[in-house]
Design a protein around this motif. Structure first.
Motif, PDB file in Angstrom:
ATOM      1  N   ALA A  81      49.983  -6.476  16.244  1.00 30.28           N
ATOM      2  CA  ALA A  81      49.936  -5.389  17.232  1.00 30.28           C
ATOM      3  C   ALA A  81      49.430  -4.102  16.594  1.00 30.28           C
ATOM      4  O   ALA A  81      48.616  -3.370  17.174  1.00 30.28           O
ATOM      5  N   SER A  99      56.646  -3.699  23.036  1.00 27.32           N
ATOM      6  CA  SER A  99      57.273  -4.893  22.442  1.00 27.32           C
ATOM      7  C   SER A  99      58.788  -4.759  22.479  1.00 27.32           C
ATOM      8  O   SER A  99      59.496  -5.706  22.836  1.00 27.32           O
ATOM      9  N   TRP A 121      57.464 -12.782  27.456  1.00 25.58           N
ATOM     10  CA  TRP A 121      58.042 -12.714  26.097  1.00 25.58           C
ATOM     11  C   TRP A 121      59.097 -13.798  25.911  1.00 25.58           C
ATOM     12  O   TRP A 121      59.150 -14.481  24.894  1.00 25.58           O
ATOM     13  N   HIS A 168      54.451  -8.056  20.999  1.00 26.57           N
ATOM     14  CA  HIS A 168      53.984  -8.471  22.317  1.00 26.57           C
ATOM     15  C   HIS A 168      53.030  -7.443  22.917  1.00 26.57           C
ATOM     16  O   HIS A 168      52.177  -7.793  23.724  1.00 26.57           O
ATOM     17  N   TRP A 176      54.083  -8.607  14.635  1.00 27.27           N
ATOM     18  CA  TRP A 176      54.266  -7.168  14.545  1.00 27.27           C
ATOM     19  C   TRP A 176      53.046  -6.520  13.886  1.00 27.27           C
ATOM     20  O   TRP A 176      52.505  -5.520  14.374  1.00 27.27           O
ATOM     21  N   ASN A 231      58.669 -12.599  19.038  1.00 31.42           N
ATOM     22  CA  ASN A 231      57.391 -11.892  18.975  1.00 31.42           C
ATOM     23  C   ASN A 231      57.663 -10.390  19.017  1.00 31.42           C
ATOM     24  O   ASN A 231      57.966  -9.840  20.064  1.00 31.42           O
TER      25      ASN A 231
END
Lengths: 326, 291
Positions: A130, A246, A56, A70, A127, A67
């Motif tokens: 994901a 994340s 990350w 992740h 975001w 990010n």
């Protein structure tokens, strides 16, 4: 650029550091023989988080593109390994690198439109990505098993997974060392983060640098997810794509120090072991979210350059300094 | 055909509420250059505030909106200096810390709300929306009409403030050029606080409307934050007319996906559209946003 880079030693690492790192590696290698199963589980998780946070930090800390999704790469890796092993019948040792490739391809596809525009778009798009991946995994039941989950062939021994995580951890560190400190990209990245416009004016292909870094970040996170999936033997979209993954990556990198080499490792150690202790004492996941959030707020308010950055500042006794080779 | 008409009406009516949700966010980005990651949590807290005012003091949820607005505008007003502080130039990673701080705040709010309110779904019902209109085969529930009308009124009021009042003029000055605005005597940090207060207040009010239309729990924050981001990016960041158009588009997309596919595809469809917009036109569908 950095005085330590010119110091003699083995592959750009000073002699005292080589001894220190060697000793640490020996300890990590014999650790499973010394500690009970419960703590070995936590050690494996800590190594995993260190890898996830390192990957990350590569895009978040070194280029300043945060990010917030992740987990997408982690989950893609877990599902890639699972699908390759159970549906295609490829052995784990081949499935794992393949999952890395798949994670990298996803990162490039996501990075192509989002790394050209300012970081806020990237934060939002990752975001949303994901969340979209979680939904795809839930809906594509034929491939992923949907909400029921995907079952791996079970392996009763925990030790191989510890060593797999350790291997990935060491490989990641070595890879990052060469990439960040011994290749032109390391310098490109610092230039991009310090001032993107000036970097462009110097002739650096800023977009390509960001895209390569993001791809590598995706590869590493996907492989961590791949090992994790095999280790816990049953994966579920709501688990491997969850926001908390994340969140953890962000918090650990922040805590240790954004854009520092060892920051994510220090962050993973403190946050994960600390978090487990909170969980052991109060047994509440909800409380963990609050503590994590409060930690982020405190870091943003008081030590924006993380623990390593603050230590460095105290040692050199001056104001905030941004330096890639801490 | 009826299904198409019905879902178009549903979509546009929900779009009116989504406008309220994204106006403040878009303005806050235009003025402060900061993406507020806690936007979904303000919405969720707004809905819960109305819920508790209703269950404890028996105030009609729709009539709680002025209270909710004032309370959350105050929260925003006093929180903004912190955001300003962490993103000031002298500190490390100043350009990232605004995002990081609001992200941390959102986690604290989400976690403590889960602990305090539990995971159960709640809903609001107002006596003022207890009617249904029928147009031939088409059904229009009162809650949708009333929240749409309120959303429209708030939007008009907001635009009036921004384009027809001296204070609104100063907000637009800071948004266009902070340095020049300061030279002309505009206190930009004061304006920033005001804008963030407006954003938090409006978002919380949008939360009350959402509570009147759908069920809510402490976990809805992330979903609505995604919707808000979708609207703001689709409309072009910091460009208000774009946000209005994009909110209506999102309302229609959600409604069509629910009617013709499956409501589980909403986030996926939203992401695909978001991705395509970023590929084709990062400045938003009207090509007027900040890149």
């Amino acid at each position: 650029m950095n005085s330590r880079l010119e110091k003699s030693g083995w592959l750009g690492v000073s002699n005292s550091s080589v001894w220190l790192l060697g000793a640490a590696l020996v300890v990590l290698l014999v650790l499973p023989l010394l500690i009970p199963v419960f703590w070995m589980r936590i050690a494996t998780e800590t190594l995993m988080w260190a890898v996830v946070a390192l990957s990350w930090n590569l895009i978040g800390g070194y280029t300043g593109y945060l990010n917030f999704g992740h987990a997408a790469f982690f989950g893609v890796g877990a599902y890639a390994v699972g699908i390759l092993m159970t549906r295609v019948g490829i052995p784990f040792v081949l499935a794992l690198p393949l999952s890395g490739v798949i994670g990298g391809v996803f990162a490039v596809l996501l990075g192509l439109p989002t790394l050209r525009v300012r970081g806020a778009y990237f934060a939002i798009a990752t975001w949303a990505f994901a969340e979209a991946m979680r939904q795809i995994a839930l809906l594509a039941e034929g491939l992923t098993g949907g909400g029921e989950g995907l079952r791996f062939p079970a392996l009763s021994d925990n030790r191989p997974f510890y060593y797999a995580m350790l291997g990935l951890f060491v490989l990641t560190l070595i890879g990052l060392h060469f990439f960040l400190r011994r290749s032109k990209y390391g310098y490109w990245l610092v230039a991009v983060r310090e001032n993107e416009d000036v970097a462009k004016a110097m002739g650096i292909d800023v977009f390509r640098a960001k895209l390569i870094v993001f791809a590598i970040s995706g590869v590493i996170a996907a492989m961590a997810g791949g090992i994790y999936g095999y280790w816990i033997t049953i994966i579920n979209p709501n688990e491997v794509f969850k926001i908390l993954i994340s969140d953890n990556a962000v918090v650990m990198s922040l805590f240790g120090g954004l854009g520092t080499f060892w920051g994510p490792v220090v962050g993973a150690l403190i946050v994960h072991v600390g978090g487990r202790l909170v969980w052991l004492s109060w047994g509440s996941d909800t409380l963990y979210i609050v503590v994590l959030g409060a930690a982020v707020v405190l870091v943003a308010l008081f030590i924006p350059d993380g623990i390593l950055g603050a230590l460095e500042r105290r040692r050199s006794g001056n104001a905030y300094k941004q330096d890639v080779n801490k | 055909m009826n299904l198409f008409l019905q879902s178009s009406i549903d979509g546009l009516l929900i779009g009116g509420v989504l406008i309220v949700l994204s106006l403040g966010m878009s303005l806050a980005f235009g003025v402060m250059r900061i993406v507020d990651f806690a936007v979904g949590e303000w919405l969720m807290l707004g809905a819960f505030t109305a819920f508790f005012l209703n269950s404890n003091l028996h105030i009609d949820p729709l009539l709680t909106t002025p209270i909710v607005f004032v309370v959350f505008a105050l929260v925003g007003f006093f929180l903004q200096p912190l955001i300003e502080h962490v993103s000031s130039g002298k500190r490390a990673h100043a350009n990232l810390m605004g995002l990081v701080l609001t992200f941390g705040i959102s986690q604290v709010i989400r976690g403590s709300s889960l602990g305090l309110f539990g995971k159960d779904n709640h809903s609001l019902s107002s006596a003022l929306t207890d009617f249904t209109w029928f147009f031939g085969p088409l059904v229009v529930p009162g809650a949708r009409v009333v929240t749409f009308a309120c959303g429209l009124l708030l939007t008009l009021g907001f635009l009036f403030f921004l384009y027809r009042t001296p204070l609104g003029l100063r907000v637009r000055m800071v948004s266009q050029d902070k340095a020049s605005a300061s030279l002309l005597g505009v206190d930009s940090s004061r304006i920033n606080s005001l804008v963030y207060a407006l954003h938090v207040g409006l978002t919380a009010v949008a939360g009350v409307f959402i509570g009147l239309l759908f069920t809510f729990s402490p976990e809805i924050g992330a979903r609505y934050a995604l919707y808000t981001f979708f609207v703001v990016v689709l409309g072009g960041m910091g460009y208000l007319p774009g946000a209005i158009v994009a909110a209506l588009v999102l309302g229609l997309v959600q409604s069509y996906v629910t009617a013709f596919l499956d409501s589980r595809y909403i986030s996926l469809a939203s992401f695909i559209i978001l991705y395509l917009v970023l590929v084709i036109s990062p400045k938003g569908i009207l090509r007027r946003g900040l890149v």
